[in-house]
Design a protein around this motif. Structure first.
Motif, PDB file in Angstrom:
ATOM      1  N   ASN A  41      -7.789  14.510   9.976  1.00 22.08           N
ATOM      2  CA  ASN A  41      -6.878  14.864   8.889  1.00 22.08           C
ATOM      3  C   ASN A  41      -5.435  14.639   9.310  1.00 22.08           C
ATOM      4  O   ASN A  41      -5.075  14.858  10.468  1.00 22.08           O
ATOM      5  N   PHE A  42      -4.619  14.224   8.354  1.00 22.70           N
ATOM      6  CA  PHE A  42      -3.169  14.190   8.509  1.00 22.70           C
ATOM      7  C   PHE A  42      -2.622  15.386   7.735  1.00 22.70           C
ATOM      8  O   PHE A  42      -3.004  15.598   6.582  1.00 22.70           O
ATOM      9  N   TRP A  43      -1.753  16.158   8.381  1.00 25.56           N
ATOM     10  CA  TRP A  43      -1.195  17.373   7.784  1.00 25.56           C
ATOM     11  C   TRP A  43       0.318  17.303   7.755  1.00 25.56           C
ATOM     12  O   TRP A  43       0.940  16.753   8.657  1.00 25.56           O
ATOM     13  N   ASN A  44       0.904  17.902   6.739  1.00 26.70           N
ATOM     14  CA  ASN A  44       2.340  18.125   6.656  1.00 26.70           C
ATOM     15  C   ASN A  44       2.573  19.590   7.000  1.00 26.70           C
ATOM     16  O   ASN A  44       1.796  20.447   6.590  1.00 26.70           O
ATOM     17  N   ILE A  48      -2.518  16.011   3.902  1.00 26.51           N
ATOM     18  CA  ILE A  48      -2.031  14.845   3.178  1.00 26.51           C
ATOM     19  C   ILE A  48      -3.226  13.988   2.782  1.00 26.51           C
ATOM     20  O   ILE A  48      -3.383  13.602   1.632  1.00 26.51           O
ATOM     21  N   THR A  49      -4.070  13.707   3.769  1.00 24.54           N
ATOM     22  CA  THR A  49      -5.284  12.928   3.571  1.00 24.54           C
ATOM     23  C   THR A  49      -6.152  13.063   4.807  1.00 24.54           C
ATOM     24  O   THR A  49      -5.711  13.567   5.835  1.00 24.54           O
ATOM     25  N   GLY A  50      -7.361  12.601   4.717  1.00 28.92           N
ATOM     26  CA  GLY A  50      -8.250  12.633   5.870  1.00 28.92           C
ATOM     27  C   GLY A  50      -9.482  11.813   5.605  1.00 28.92           C
ATOM     28  O   GLY A  50      -9.649  11.225   4.534  1.00 28.92           O
ATOM     29  N   TYR A  51     -10.332  11.790   6.622  1.00 30.28           N
ATOM     30  CA  TYR A  51     -11.589  11.084   6.478  1.00 30.28           C
ATOM     31  C   TYR A  51     -12.685  11.878   7.167  1.00 30.28           C
ATOM     32  O   TYR A  51     -12.556  12.270   8.323  1.00 30.28           O
ATOM     33  N   ASP A  52     -13.771  12.122   6.439  1.00 31.56           N
ATOM     34  CA  ASP A  52     -14.937  12.829   6.953  1.00 31.56           C
ATOM     35  C   ASP A  52     -16.012  11.792   7.244  1.00 31.56           C
ATOM     36  O   ASP A  52     -16.572  11.193   6.323  1.00 31.56           O
ATOM     37  N   MET A  63       0.855  -1.192   0.000  1.00 29.16           N
ATOM     38  CA  MET A  63       0.000   0.000   0.000  1.00 29.16           C
ATOM     39  C   MET A  63       0.888   1.238   0.000  1.00 29.16           C
ATOM     40  O   MET A  63       2.067   1.161   0.339  1.00 29.16           O
ATOM     41  N   THR A  64       0.328   2.358  -0.423  1.00 25.52           N
ATOM     42  CA  THR A  64       1.071   3.615  -0.430  1.00 25.52           C
ATOM     43  C   THR A  64       0.988   4.257   0.947  1.00 25.52           C
ATOM     44  O   THR A  64       0.102   3.922   1.758  1.00 25.52           O
ATOM     45  N   GLU A  65       1.865   5.209   1.224  1.00 25.92           N
ATOM     46  CA  GLU A  65       1.815   5.927   2.497  1.00 25.92           C
ATOM     47  C   GLU A  65       0.489   6.669   2.644  1.00 25.92           C
ATOM     48  O   GLU A  65      -0.086   6.708   3.734  1.00 25.92           O
ATOM     49  N   THR A  66      -0.016   7.240   1.555  1.00 21.40           N
ATOM     50  CA  THR A  66      -1.292   7.958   1.619  1.00 21.40           C
ATOM     51  C   THR A  66      -2.435   7.004   1.912  1.00 21.40           C
ATOM     52  O   THR A  66      -3.315   7.315   2.718  1.00 21.40           O
ATOM     53  N   ASP A  67      -2.441   5.832   1.289  1.00 17.74           N
ATOM     54  CA  ASP A  67      -3.487   4.843   1.568  1.00 17.74           C
ATOM     55  C   ASP A  67      -3.435   4.394   3.030  1.00 17.74           C
ATOM     56  O   ASP A  67      -4.477   4.220   3.675  1.00 17.74           O
TER      57      ASP A  67
END
Length: 176
Positions: free
Chosen positions: A46-49, A62-66, A23-27
């Motif tokens: 959310n994950f933030w850089n 970077i990514t998140g989930y609502d 899997m990718t880091e984002t996944d």
């Protein structure tokens, strides 16, 4: 029954899957964001850089989930540093807990430009580090008043710690 807060174990397992090319880091981050959101029953995670010099830092999602919309948050979003007080407290404490985003003077600009339009009422944010600098953060935002428990805060801090440890390992393997 009390929820289990083993997100850092999930992160470790997904890190192994990333290392193995499964899997990718984002996944991996998206799967963890969804698990955190569902277990803590908050509106979104959310994950933030974090990048840029002090006083001009930017947070990029970077990514998140609502959880309310049941969807991955993959669209780019950038928030700019204002007074620097948020980052100072985040760095000094490793975590920022906000029981009321509308009245928090440190979050005034972030509330106006991001939290209010997305109905963010309360949040916890945990930082992860690289060479003692804030490299990123995980945020849990809820759309109604709530009191974050010590267990929830600790669970999020463990996630951030796992990310700090993981990043240091990757850089050591790459020879910094």
């Amino acid at each position: 029954m009390k929820p289990t807060f083993n997100f850092h174990h999930l992160m470790r397992d997904h890190s192994l899957a990333v290392d193995l090319g499964r899997m990718t880091e984002t996944d991996a981050a998206t799967a963890v964001a969804r698990a955190i959101q569902q277990t803590l029953a908050c509106a979104r995670v959310n994950f933030w850089n974090v990048s840029g010099p002090v006083g001009q830092r930017a947070m990029r999602r970077i990514t998140g989930y609502d959880g309310r919309a049941a969807r991955v948050l993959a669209e780019p979003l950038e928030l700019r540093e204002t007074t620097g007080e948020f980052f100072r407290q985040l760095h000094d404490n490793g975590c920022y807990v906000c029981p009321d985003a509308a009245t928090d003077p440190i979050l005034r600009e972030i509330f106006r430009t991001y939290l209010q339009p997305t109905r963010g009422v309360t949040m916890i944010v945990a930082a992860f580090y690289l060479d003692e600098k804030t490299w990123g953060m995980i945020s849990c935002v809820h759309d109604a008043p709530r009191r974050w428990t010590a267990e929830e805060i600790t669970a999020l801090r463990k996630c951030a710690s796992e990310l700090s440890r993981r990043r240091a390992q990757v850089l050591d393997v790459q020879g910094r």
